[in-house]
Motif scaffolding. Structure first.
Motif, PDB file in Angstrom:
ATOM      1  N   UNK A  26       0.811  -1.214   0.000  1.00  0.00           N
ATOM      2  CA  UNK A  26       0.000   0.000   0.000  1.00  0.00           C
ATOM      3  C   UNK A  26       0.852   1.275   0.000  1.00  0.00           C
ATOM      4  N   UNK A  27       2.054   1.221   0.580  1.00  0.00           N
ATOM      5  CA  UNK A  27       2.895   2.420   0.578  1.00  0.00           C
ATOM      6  C   UNK A  27       3.442   2.723  -0.815  1.00  0.00           C
ATOM      7  N   UNK A  28       3.389   1.753  -1.708  1.00  0.00           N
ATOM      8  CA  UNK A  28       3.861   1.958  -3.077  1.00  0.00           C
ATOM      9  C   UNK A  28       2.734   2.315  -4.034  1.00  0.00           C
ATOM     10  N   UNK A  29       1.510   1.963  -3.700  1.00  0.00           N
ATOM     11  CA  UNK A  29       0.403   2.109  -4.645  1.00  0.00           C
ATOM     12  C   UNK A  29      -0.711   3.036  -4.180  1.00  0.00           C
ATOM     13  N   UNK A  30      -0.530   3.731  -3.079  1.00  0.00           N
ATOM     14  CA  UNK A  30      -1.579   4.611  -2.555  1.00  0.00           C
ATOM     15  C   UNK A  30      -1.963   5.673  -3.578  1.00  0.00           C
ATOM     16  N   UNK A  31      -3.256   5.960  -3.648  1.00  0.00           N
ATOM     17  CA  UNK A  31      -3.735   6.966  -4.599  1.00  0.00           C
ATOM     18  C   UNK A  31      -3.121   8.327  -4.325  1.00  0.00           C
ATOM     19  N   UNK A  32      -2.786   8.603  -3.073  1.00  0.00           N
ATOM     20  CA  UNK A  32      -2.187   9.900  -2.730  1.00  0.00           C
ATOM     21  C   UNK A  32      -0.800  10.062  -3.344  1.00  0.00           C
ATOM     22  N   UNK A  33      -0.180   8.956  -3.770  1.00  0.00           N
ATOM     23  CA  UNK A  33       1.140   9.023  -4.386  1.00  0.00           C
ATOM     24  C   UNK A  33       1.082   9.267  -5.893  1.00  0.00           C
ATOM     25  N   UNK A  34      -0.100   9.188  -6.487  1.00  0.00           N
ATOM     26  CA  UNK A  34      -0.210   9.297  -7.939  1.00  0.00           C
ATOM     27  C   UNK A  34       0.381  10.598  -8.460  1.00  0.00           C
ATOM     28  N   UNK A  35       0.135  11.720  -7.797  1.00  0.00           N
ATOM     29  CA  UNK A  35       0.696  13.002  -8.223  1.00  0.00           C
ATOM     30  C   UNK A  35       2.224  12.964  -8.162  1.00  0.00           C
ATOM     31  N   UNK A  36       2.763  12.351  -7.104  1.00  0.00           N
ATOM     32  CA  UNK A  36       4.219  12.225  -6.974  1.00  0.00           C
ATOM     33  C   UNK A  36       4.775  11.356  -8.095  1.00  0.00           C
ATOM     34  N   UNK A  37       4.075  10.267  -8.430  1.00  0.00           N
ATOM     35  CA  UNK A  37       4.530   9.378  -9.499  1.00  0.00           C
ATOM     36  C   UNK A  37       4.576  10.123 -10.822  1.00  0.00           C
ATOM     37  N   UNK A  38       3.552  10.953 -11.072  1.00  0.00           N
ATOM     38  CA  UNK A  38       3.534  11.742 -12.312  1.00  0.00           C
ATOM     39  C   UNK A  38       4.740  12.667 -12.380  1.00  0.00           C
ATOM     40  N   UNK A  39       5.058  13.296 -11.267  1.00  0.00           N
ATOM     41  CA  UNK A  39       6.220  14.188 -11.205  1.00  0.00           C
ATOM     42  C   UNK A  39       7.512  13.407 -11.437  1.00  0.00           C
ATOM     43  N   UNK A  40       7.637  12.255 -10.816  1.00  0.00           N
ATOM     44  CA  UNK A  40       8.834  11.431 -10.976  1.00  0.00           C
ATOM     45  C   UNK A  40       8.969  10.908 -12.406  1.00  0.00           C
ATOM     46  N   UNK A  41       7.857  10.603 -13.040  1.00  0.00           N
ATOM     47  CA  UNK A  41       7.911  10.167 -14.437  1.00  0.00           C
ATOM     48  C   UNK A  41       8.421  11.289 -15.332  1.00  0.00           C
ATOM     49  N   UNK A  42       8.062  12.516 -15.017  1.00  0.00           N
ATOM     50  CA  UNK A  42       8.581  13.664 -15.768  1.00  0.00           C
ATOM     51  C   UNK A  42      10.091  13.798 -15.592  1.00  0.00           C
ATOM     52  N   UNK A  43      10.618  13.307 -14.471  1.00  0.00           N
ATOM     53  CA  UNK A  43      12.052  13.381 -14.187  1.00  0.00           C
ATOM     54  C   UNK A  43      12.810  12.159 -14.720  1.00  0.00           C
ATOM     55  N   UNK A  44      12.128  11.264 -15.423  1.00  0.00           N
ATOM     56  CA  UNK A  44      12.819  10.151 -16.060  1.00  0.00           C
ATOM     57  C   UNK A  44      12.598   8.787 -15.460  1.00  0.00           C
TER      58      UNK A  44
END
Length: 70
Positions: A26-44
């Motif tokens: 759950x600490x890897x897939x929480x919906x609250x992390x989706x925005x962070x994942x999008x930002x990290x994807x922009x960083x490569x």
């Protein structure tokens, strides 16, 4: 959020795109992390999630099974 901090540190140090394959904790897939994942994807960073029930693909699960029965 330590997981996101760890990934941000990785993305800052990496000179090439990174592939991250988190398990379904759950600490890897929480919906609250989706925005962070999008930002990290922009960083490569690229994320590929394991299927929901795939212990054979996760080395730690193989180790836990061995420890449990031996």
């Amino acid at each position: 959020m330590w997981f996101v901090g760890f990934l941000m540190g990785l993305s800052e140090r990496a000179s090439k795109p990174l592939v991250v394959i988190p398990d379904n904790a759950s600490i890897h897939t929480a919906k609250s992390l989706q925005l962070c994942w999008d930002l990290l994807e922009e960083q490569g960073l690229r994320f590929y999630l394991l299927p929901p029930c795939s212990p054979e693909l996760n080395r730690i699960e193989i180790l836990w099974k061995k420890m449990k029965y031996e």
